[in-house]
Design a protein around this motif. Structure first.
Motif, PDB file in Angstrom:
ATOM      1  N   HIS A  42       6.984  -6.164  -2.971  1.00 31.45           N
ATOM      2  CA  HIS A  42       6.036  -5.139  -3.423  1.00 31.45           C
ATOM      3  C   HIS A  42       6.442  -3.755  -2.920  1.00 31.45           C
ATOM      4  O   HIS A  42       6.585  -2.809  -3.701  1.00 31.45           O
ATOM      5  CB  HIS A  42       4.642  -5.508  -2.900  1.00 31.45           C
ATOM      6  CG  HIS A  42       3.561  -4.546  -3.285  1.00 31.45           C
ATOM      7  ND1 HIS A  42       2.663  -4.795  -4.290  1.00 31.45           N
ATOM      8  CD2 HIS A  42       3.223  -3.330  -2.787  1.00 31.45           C
ATOM      9  CE1 HIS A  42       1.831  -3.775  -4.409  1.00 31.45           C
ATOM     10  NE2 HIS A  42       2.139  -2.863  -3.492  1.00 31.45           N
ATOM     11  N   GLU A  43       6.650  -3.636  -1.606  1.00 35.47           N
ATOM     12  CA  GLU A  43       6.949  -2.318  -1.034  1.00 35.47           C
ATOM     13  C   GLU A  43       8.332  -1.820  -1.449  1.00 35.47           C
ATOM     14  O   GLU A  43       8.532  -0.623  -1.634  1.00 35.47           O
ATOM     15  CB  GLU A  43       6.820  -2.360   0.493  1.00 35.47           C
ATOM     16  CG  GLU A  43       5.433  -2.753   1.005  1.00 35.47           C
ATOM     17  CD  GLU A  43       4.313  -1.869   0.485  1.00 35.47           C
ATOM     18  OE1 GLU A  43       4.584  -0.741   0.019  1.00 35.47           O
ATOM     19  OE2 GLU A  43       3.148  -2.306   0.526  1.00 35.47           O
TER      20      GLU A  43
ATOM     21  N   MET B  39       0.838  -1.153   0.000  1.00 34.43           N
ATOM     22  CA  MET B  39       0.000   0.000   0.000  1.00 34.43           C
ATOM     23  C   MET B  39       0.881   1.213   0.000  1.00 34.43           C
ATOM     24  O   MET B  39       1.789   1.313   0.831  1.00 34.43           O
ATOM     25  CB  MET B  39      -0.853  -0.083   1.245  1.00 34.43           C
ATOM     26  CG  MET B  39      -1.575   1.185   1.629  1.00 34.43           C
ATOM     27  SD  MET B  39      -2.353   0.981   3.225  1.00 34.43           S
ATOM     28  CE  MET B  39      -2.547   2.593   3.713  1.00 34.43           C
ATOM     29  N   HIS B  40       0.564   2.352  -1.017  1.00 36.13           N
ATOM     30  CA  HIS B  40       1.381   3.557  -1.112  1.00 36.13           C
ATOM     31  C   HIS B  40       0.658   4.651  -0.343  1.00 36.13           C
ATOM     32  O   HIS B  40      -0.414   5.077  -0.720  1.00 36.13           O
ATOM     33  CB  HIS B  40       1.510   3.920  -2.577  1.00 36.13           C
ATOM     34  CG  HIS B  40       2.212   5.215  -2.822  1.00 36.13           C
ATOM     35  ND1 HIS B  40       3.487   5.457  -2.426  1.00 36.13           N
ATOM     36  CD2 HIS B  40       1.802   6.350  -3.432  1.00 36.13           C
ATOM     37  CE1 HIS B  40       3.835   6.686  -2.806  1.00 36.13           C
ATOM     38  NE2 HIS B  40       2.829   7.234  -3.394  1.00 36.13           N
ATOM     39  N   LEU B  41       1.260   5.150   0.741  1.00 30.97           N
ATOM     40  CA  LEU B  41       0.657   6.210   1.544  1.00 30.97           C
ATOM     41  C   LEU B  41       1.199   7.552   1.089  1.00 30.97           C
ATOM     42  O   LEU B  41       2.347   7.675   0.741  1.00 30.97           O
ATOM     43  CB  LEU B  41       1.009   6.008   3.013  1.00 30.97           C
ATOM     44  CG  LEU B  41      -0.183   5.772   3.922  1.00 30.97           C
ATOM     45  CD1 LEU B  41      -0.862   4.494   3.524  1.00 30.97           C
ATOM     46  CD2 LEU B  41       0.251   5.697   5.348  1.00 30.97           C
ATOM     47  N   THR B  42       0.352   8.578   1.117  1.00 27.55           N
ATOM     48  CA  THR B  42       0.789   9.882   0.643  1.00 27.55           C
ATOM     49  C   THR B  42       1.240  10.810   1.755  1.00 27.55           C
ATOM     50  O   THR B  42       1.913  11.782   1.502  1.00 27.55           O
ATOM     51  CB  THR B  42      -0.340  10.568  -0.141  1.00 27.55           C
ATOM     52  OG1 THR B  42      -1.518  10.588   0.676  1.00 27.55           O
ATOM     53  CG2 THR B  42      -0.638   9.811  -1.409  1.00 27.55           C
ATOM     54  N   PHE B  43       0.850  10.549   3.009  1.00 28.64           N
ATOM     55  CA  PHE B  43       1.210  11.493   4.060  1.00 28.64           C
ATOM     56  C   PHE B  43       1.353  10.802   5.405  1.00 28.64           C
ATOM     57  O   PHE B  43       0.602  11.064   6.324  1.00 28.64           O
ATOM     58  CB  PHE B  43       0.139  12.580   4.134  1.00 28.64           C
ATOM     59  CG  PHE B  43       0.574  13.803   4.916  1.00 28.64           C
ATOM     60  CD1 PHE B  43       1.762  14.422   4.635  1.00 28.64           C
ATOM     61  CD2 PHE B  43      -0.229  14.323   5.922  1.00 28.64           C
ATOM     62  CE1 PHE B  43       2.150  15.558   5.339  1.00 28.64           C
ATOM     63  CE2 PHE B  43       0.149  15.464   6.629  1.00 28.64           C
ATOM     64  CZ  PHE B  43       1.334  16.075   6.326  1.00 28.64           C
ATOM     65  N   PRO B  44       2.264   9.820   5.580  1.00 32.09           N
ATOM     66  CA  PRO B  44       2.458   9.203   6.859  1.00 32.09           C
ATOM     67  C   PRO B  44       3.483   9.736   7.857  1.00 32.09           C
ATOM     68  O   PRO B  44       3.578  10.833   8.212  1.00 32.09           O
ATOM     69  CB  PRO B  44       2.882   7.812   6.569  1.00 32.09           C
ATOM     70  CG  PRO B  44       2.613   7.523   5.223  1.00 32.09           C
ATOM     71  CD  PRO B  44       2.466   8.866   4.532  1.00 32.09           C
TER      72      PRO B  44
END
Length: 607
Positions: free
Chosen positions: A400-401, A1-6
């Motif tokens: 994946h990550e 999963m690609h997070l934009t603001f962690p």
């Protein structure tokens, strides 16, 4: 999963977690961002952002249309620098939070940083609104400036929002309210999920740990886990129902004010993808359910010797599959060998993630479930979060990550405004990394049984990525449409969930009581509505890319790295052109789906 603001850690140099089964699992070293939450550099940068935003507004508000190309270039680069410093602060606070979402100090720090950044950046709201009022011919004249020309995609994306932008006052109001809007409901969801406690066979555990029991060899254990998940979700269903009702209504209100034709329009715009392309993808996948998921799960039903599959059998290992814990060092070697086999440069880019504290792998109390790769900012580097439990799927998650991470490193040269890829393309390198790892394992398999286990595992992963995510997308579409007519009860949402499950999984399944609540813990529905089709987009795109690689390997690596380096500077049509691919053609998606179908053919031939 690609997070934009962690997310980050107050002890930025914590030692890696150790597990006797997995080896030494790495923790993040966040000191490349800031030494600590209370470091003077944090306050220094918060102050700088506040002043820089005020000065930017004073210098440019009401004056953008009068700038020449050189003036607009200076304006853009100043804006970009603000994004970089604010992004560094937000990333640090977010990474700390996701590492332990139940720690009060981290929660407060994350909230305070978000609050201060929201307040400081409020003066910038004018920028895109004012740009969109500049006549097209004036923008074109500005873009004649050589240095500004590379930012053309930024202007094009902004101007796609022209029909949907509100008045300046309303846009400022929405900006100021954002911290008590969707982001507040996101945090409530995250903290609720992190606090969930499950008990199986006398052992207490969190969501990540119990979810992994659904892929245990012992069927009684899988059933106990599924029923316990259903029990605990049922106890908390009112909170999850409230979160989804509120966010869907907020989206509906915003769409109405902006004049967006569908709830999905905003996501398509942010993904820089045409609605008809997404519709072609969705329709191709749904039409393929019988030859993909229905056919595969019928095979699996036979392998397990069952009259019907239950939800706890969906990710069950095959009967001949040995239960084995995969040591962290083995997982690392497997992925790195696969990357190096494609191109040594790919492995070289991935190496620092392991050696420099760019991965947080261990399962820890309060840690956010799942996995992601967060790019942070272009003058730092990405960070990867895992919840590693020694399963084969965890190895694939690492592949994946890390694929995301490689992509983010390569795209960083585009700068802050152009490095970020739309979600549809953000999954390309991650899914490609998985494919490389799978093909390496398959090539190394020594027996037909090993090949069968690997093929079945890959097919299941692809079904989860394509079929399941499109079913998720259909569920979201139904949920947002139904919410327009009024408040939804838990039973209403449960019914929508079940309406897509039988259709997508097929007649081999029956569903236990309680499964109807399993929608409630899926984070994408809360954090990024309609995100999920990006997974299917990425998988289909990668299948087509990998087929092109197999057909013509000569020179493929260079074209592939060029695609990743482009970041968000090119539309998907331009990125795929060197490979002779076109995502707007429905046959493109059929080509990708045929790779999954072909693997099921191989499995049937082994019977």
């Amino acid at each position: 999963m690609h997070l934009t603001f962690p997310a980050p850690v107050f002890d930025a140099n914590a030692q890696g977690a150790s597990d006797k089964n997995f080896g030494d699992l790495p923790n993040w070293d966040l000191s490349d961002l800031y030494p600590a939450a209370d470091a003077p550099e944090v306050q220094r940068d918060l102050d700088w952002v506040h002043t820089a935003c005020a000065t930017f507004a004073a210098d440019y508000e009401g004056k953008l249309a009068d700038l020449d190309g050189a003036g607009m270039y200076e304006c853009i680069t100043r804006n970009e620098r603000i994004s970089q410093v604010a992004g560094r602060l937000g990333s640090f606070a977010g990474l700390l939070y996701y590492q332990n979402t139940t720690d009060g100090e981290r929660v407060k720090f994350f909230s305070d940083v978000q609050d201060k950044l929201t307040t400081s950046t409020a003066p910038l709201v004018f920028f895109s609104l004012e740009v969109n009022r500049i006549p097209d011919e004036t923008i074109e004249t500005m873009l004649g400036h050589a240095d500004l020309a590379r930012y053309r995609p930024i202007f094009e994306r902004m101007r796609k929002m022209r029909p949907y932008q509100l008045s300046d006052e309303l846009e400022r109001y929405e900006h100021d309210m954002s911290i008590v809007g969707a982001s507040a409901w996101n945090k409530l969801f995250d903290e609720t999920v992190a606090d969930l406690s499950f008990t199986v066979n006398g052992e207490d555990m969190g969501l990540e740990a119990i979810a992994t029991l659904l892929s245990e060899q012992d069927r009684d254990t899988r059933e106990a886990a599924a029923r316990e998940i259903a029990r605990v979700l049922g106890l908390n269903i009112k909170i999850f129902t409230r979160v989804h009702n509120t966010l869907a209504k907020m989206g509906d209100v915003e769409d109405k004010w902006r004049g967006m034709p569908t709830p999905q329009t905003g996501r398509h715009l942010s993904n820089d993808v045409e609605p008809e392309v997404v519709e072609a993808l969705r329709n191709s996948v749904v039409a393929a359910y019988p030859k993909l998921s229905h056919r595969y799960y019928e095979l699996k039903r036979g392998w397990l010797g069952l009259d019907k599959l239950q939800v706890w059998d969906r990710n069950a290992p095959l009967p001949m599959e040995e239960k084995r814990t995969i040591h962290w060092d083995e997982a690392r070697k497997t992925v790195m060998d696969a990357y190096a086999g494609f191109d040594p440069k790919m492995a070289a880019i991935a190496e620092p993630f392991f050696d420099k504290g760019w991965i947080d792998a261990g399962v820890k109390p309060g840690k956010a479930p799942g996995a992601f790769a967060h790019p942070t900012v272009t003058d730092a580097h990405p960070y990867v979060m895992l919840n590693y439990l020694g399963k084969q799927r965890d190895v694939m998650t690492l592949a994946h990550e890390l694929g995301h991470g490689v992509h983010q490193v390569l795209a960083a040269e585009q700068g802050e405004m152009l490095s970020s890829t739309p979600l549809t393309l953000a999954e390309t390198a991650s899914v490609f990394g998985e494919m490389l790892t799978f093909q390496k394992l398959l090539a190394d398999a020594k027996t037909d049984a090993e090949r069968k286990i690997l093929l079945a595992g890959k097919v299941e992963d692809m079904i989860n990525t394509v079929v399941r995510q499109i079913a998720f997308y259909d569920f979201e579409c139904k949920l947002h449409e139904a919410r327009k007519s009024g408040e939804l009860t838990s039973a209403d949402i449960n019914a929508l969930w079940m309406s897509v499950q039988g259709e997508s999984l097929g007649p081999a399944f029956e569903f236990m009581d309680g499964y109807e609540t399993f929608w409630s813990y899926v984070p994408h529905f809360v954090h990024s509505p309609f995100y999920v089709y990006a997974y299917a987009f990425g998988d289909g795109l990668v299948n087509a890319l990998y087929a092109a690689y197999q057909e013509q390997p000569e020179g493929f690596q260079d074209k592939y790295f060029d695609m990743l380096k482009a970041g968000g500077s090119l539309h998907h049509s331009e990125l795929l052109k060197p490979f002779g691919l076109d995502a707007s053609d429905p046959k493109f998606w059929d080509k990708g789906l045929s790779m999954i179908s072909g693997m099921i053919d191989q499995l049937e031939a082994m019977e």
